[in-house]
Enzyme design. Structure first.
Site: not given
Ligand code: ASP
Length: 507
Positions: A31, A80, A82, A113, A305
């Site tokens: 982001t 991203d 992810s 993330d 957990q």
């Molecule tokens: N989906 C984004 C990422 O992790 C979320 C962020 O950066 O806050 O790349």
């Protein structure tokens, strides 16, 4: 696809006289690097990852004023987070290695993330750090009017270029976000919405950011002056298995028998507990010991957990089976650190016993204690006479055990059975550490005696756990092998295994 995962180095040059520190920014995406795309083209404003040049424009004024020269490299295609995989950690590591001598510190711009995973992974693969590696990102894009990116990035640059702005050196991988500077492998993402998106529940922040940046030097690592290098191999196939109230032994077996699996993170309840039924434990036992259906022993790392607290297998019945089966304790690792540690350790430590020990030792400040574990199976203990004693002979303590750092010790006897020979006479069982000559005459008041079970208690025995901290403090040291002796008075005894867990402070 470019051969290099990251692009060329761009440096914002300053005159020698003004430059006090050089910081390299490594842009991976997330982001933080999003900018608005051309609305006249798309019709509606959209976010897209900024190019390296666009991002450079948004960034450099910050450090320049303070005498920090900035260089920047970028993933060829910012992603991203992810999509950040363990192999990308190696690419980031290589970028740091390539430019290590040119810069005083590094800032990794990353999506939130998986930021804590990357911070953890980097902490393990980067060896002998004597410079800061600061990972940061933001909740809102750098182009947004209310963005948190500028504050996060500025703070990160300050920490990396510490000398120019009069801050102490933090020679480790840290995650800098909103008001907190956290040890990278202690951090976990706790909010996808709040400015303060990260916490480190089992370790205090290394620093706080407010009007001033305050760093707890007492908590930071010391610089390692040996040659810096990057571990470039990681295990490819680690399976994460969370237990839940619906987990069945069949599901567990299916997961564990996944072909080609390198290791497992078992996400358990509380202090490392899971279902107690024999089917579960046998399934785990088979995988951990490398039974018939497995071509080798599968390292199984037990991680809680819970957000906070530590695994302590053997405390409850619901985890003593796991301990006996050879499951490895993840102590107070976050799940991100557990993942980073296991994929790194499996590739690095080939011998399964050594791997087990290394996983239980602190490597990079990722856990609060080291666990030095000694265990004896019945075949390793000699039973003499009418089974009136069990002697678990001397074993060396694994790892660099330091007596002064001992925090606690627990002894666990699994399936202790007692057959009383003459009920009319006094009968008892006593446990001694490092007293091979202990016999029926040896008193429970001796320094080597851990505990005694008498009369009525004997029928209750089964799996027992006793605190042995006082005895361990007095009679255990790094230079001598450790033995355990169980002495029965007027009784025969049998046990399935003996496990001595010594916890030392992770320094
Ligand atoms: N989906 C984004 C990422 O992790 C979320 C962020 O950066 O806050 O790349």
């Amino acid at each position: 696809m470019s051969k290099k995962m990251y692009g060329e180095l761009h440096v914002e040059k300053m005159s020698e006289s003004r430059r006090k520190s050089r910081v390299c920014l490594i842009y991976t995406g997330g982001t933080i690097g999003m900018v608005e795309s051309d609305s006249s083209v798309s019709g509606s404003p959209r976010l897209r990852p900024a190019t390296l040049v666009e991002l450079m424009k948004a960034v450099p004024k910050l450090g320049k004023k303070e005498g920090i020269e900035l260089g920047m490299v970028s993933f060829t295609r910012p992603v991203d987070s992810s999509d950040v995989l363990a192999k990308h950690w190696i690419e980031i590591g290589k970028a740091i290695e390539e430019h290590y001598e040119e810069f005083d510190g590094f800032v990794v711009l990353h999506g939130t993330d998986t930021m804590a995973f990357t911070a953890s992974g980097l902490s393990f693969i980067l060896n002998n750090l004597d410079k800061p590696v600061v990972i940061t990102g933001s909740q809102l894009p750098i182009a947004h009017p209310r963005t948190d990116a500028l504050a996060n990035l500025t703070s990160a640059i300050y920490i990396a270029g510490h000398e120019a702005v009069g801050l102490p050196l933090i020679p480790e991988v840290v995650l800098c976000f909103a008001d907190l500077i956290l040890r990278g492998n202690r951090a976990t993402k706790v909010s996808s919405a709040q400015w303060q998106g990260f916490e480190s529940p089992n370790f205090p922040p290394l620093g706080r950011i407010g009007e001033h940046i305050k760093i707890r030097k007492d908590l930071c690592m010391s610089p390692n002056r040996r040659k810096f290098f990057v571990d470039k191999t990681l295990a490819g196939d680690v399976k994460v298995i969370p237990v839940n109230p619906g987990t069945t032994p069949q599901q567990l077996e299916r997961d564990l028998k996944t072909t080609g699996i390198d290791g497992v993170i078992l996400q358990t309840y509380g202090t490392g507990n899971m279902q107690t039924s024999p089917e579960f434990i046998e399934t785990i036992w088979e995988a951990a010991k490398g039974g018939e259906d497995y071509d080798r022993r599968i390292p199984i790392l037990n991680v809680t957990q819970c957000l906070e607290g530590t695994v302590e297998m053997g405390l409850y019945e619901a985890s003593s089976g796991l301990l006996e089966a050879g499951v490895i304790s993840g102590l107070d690792l976050t799940h991100e650190a557990a993942y980073g540690k296991i994929v790194w350790a499996i590739a690095k430590f080939k011998d399964s016993e050594n791997l087990r020990n290394q996983l239980q030792f602190n490597q990079r400040g990722e856990q609060s204690e080291n666990l030095h574990e000694l265990s004896w199976r019945p075949e390793e203990s000699t039973q003499a006479g009418a089974g009136d004693h069990i002697f678990a002979s001397g074993k060396n303590i694994p790892g660099g055990f330091v007596s002064e750092d001992l925090k606690s010790a627990h002894i666990r006897i699994q399936k202790l059975k007692v057959e009383i020979l003459d009920k009319s006479k006094a009968h008892s069982v006593r446990i001694f550490i490092n007293n091979p000559n202990a016999d029926e005459e040896s008193s429970i008041n001796e320094v080597n005696a851990v505990c005694e079970f008498v009369e009525g208690e004997l029928s209750e025995l089964g799996n027992i756990v006793r605190d042995a901290t006082k005895v361990a403090e007095t009679v255990i040291n790094a230079n001598n092998p450790v033995s355990v002796k169980l002495v029965a008075v007027n009784a025969k005894i049998y046990c399935r295994s003996i496990i001595l867990s010594l916890y030392t402070a992770a320094n």
